[in-house]
Design an enzyme around this catalytic site. Sequence first.
Site, PDB file in Angstrom:
ATOM      1  N   LEU A  44       0.852  -1.181   0.000  1.00 29.34           N
ATOM      2  CA  LEU A  44       0.000   0.000   0.000  1.00 29.34           C
ATOM      3  C   LEU A  44       0.893   1.239   0.000  1.00 29.34           C
ATOM      4  O   LEU A  44       2.092   1.156   0.296  1.00 29.34           O
ATOM      5  CB  LEU A  44      -0.894   0.011   1.243  1.00 29.34           C
ATOM      6  CG  LEU A  44      -1.894  -1.140   1.362  1.00 29.34           C
ATOM      7  CD1 LEU A  44      -2.521  -1.142   2.755  1.00 29.34           C
ATOM      8  CD2 LEU A  44      -2.965  -1.046   0.293  1.00 29.34           C
ATOM      9  N   ALA A  45       0.290   2.382  -0.291  1.00 26.19           N
ATOM     10  CA  ALA A  45       1.084   3.610  -0.307  1.00 26.19           C
ATOM     11  C   ALA A  45       1.837   3.779   1.017  1.00 26.19           C
ATOM     12  O   ALA A  45       3.002   4.165   1.023  1.00 26.19           O
ATOM     13  CB  ALA A  45       0.186   4.808  -0.578  1.00 26.19           C
ATOM     14  N   GLU A  46       1.162   3.511   2.134  1.00 15.51           N
ATOM     15  CA  GLU A  46       1.828   3.588   3.424  1.00 15.51           C
ATOM     16  C   GLU A  46       1.302   2.548   4.392  1.00 15.51           C
ATOM     17  O   GLU A  46       0.118   2.191   4.349  1.00 15.51           O
ATOM     18  CB  GLU A  46       1.636   4.969   4.068  1.00 15.51           C
ATOM     19  CG  GLU A  46       2.871   5.851   4.060  1.00 15.51           C
ATOM     20  CD  GLU A  46       2.953   6.675   2.790  1.00 15.51           C
ATOM     21  OE1 GLU A  46       4.044   7.222   2.534  1.00 15.51           O
ATOM     22  OE2 GLU A  46       1.949   6.775   2.088  1.00 15.51           O
ATOM     23  N   THR A  47       2.208   2.086   5.242  1.00 14.95           N
ATOM     24  CA  THR A  47       1.859   1.325   6.432  1.00 14.95           C
ATOM     25  C   THR A  47       2.355   2.121   7.633  1.00 14.95           C
ATOM     26  O   THR A  47       3.522   2.527   7.675  1.00 14.95           O
ATOM     27  CB  THR A  47       2.503  -0.070   6.419  1.00 14.95           C
ATOM     28  OG1 THR A  47       1.996  -0.818   5.308  1.00 14.95           O
ATOM     29  CG2 THR A  47       2.201  -0.819   7.702  1.00 14.95           C
TER      30      THR A  47
END
Length: 262
Positions: A44-47
């Site tokens: 994902l774009a960020e964790t």
Amino acid sequence: MKQKIYQVDAFTDRPFGGNPAAVCILDAWLDTALMQSIAEENNLAETAFAVQKGEVYELRWFTPETEVDLCGHATLATAYVLFNYYNHNEKTIRFYSPRSGELTVEKTANGWMTLDFPTDPIVAIRNNRELDNAIGLTPIKTFKGKTDFMMVYSSQQEVEAITPNLHLLNQLDCRGVIVTAPGQEVDFISRFFAPQCGIPEDPVTGSAHTSLTPYWYEVLGKSKMTAKQLSKRGGDLICEYLGDRIKISGKAAPYLTGEIEI
């Protein structure tokens, strides 16, 4: 070892909109390489990873390829998880980022939450031929912030039509590139490209609005503005300029709860 994980769509009021972020609330910090591997696996774009330290939650963010200095949508997602799954009863959650300092998220009315982030000072620069070629359209103005370039265009249609050369973008020395213009139904619109971080186009970028908000404050003469990020998923934000701080408001929708094996 099992670890709870949540996936939340931020800056939207429905699943499959906004920007998805994974969230892990940890008892203690994991090794950095392990957190990076989890982020890569999530893709994902960020964790976001958070650890409670007294009344404050320490917070770090990882793209599939690198740790980043600041992430708005994953901070919003983390606050949603704490408010809804970890019985955080106070109206405000205090975060501390080793890279960006003190951050807060306040629960407001009708499902909205408000981020309080530091302003990103931007500096006007000459149009950059490599940057223009990568985006494919020469802007009317170009700026440089702490980690990103910002390119300003005259119309929403121009921004909607941009098809960047991601290979050329990946050669630039920056986290990513913001493109922006006045909005047709909101005060301003934007898109954000960050192939350097493994994100060809980010659905909604809260941190980019720490650069966008001071610019549009100067142009429009409004301290509180509506904004939309024009990715395929789309996202809605309310931004307020407070000088050295920015307030960014949005909603969030849960998508997944589960466990991962570490």
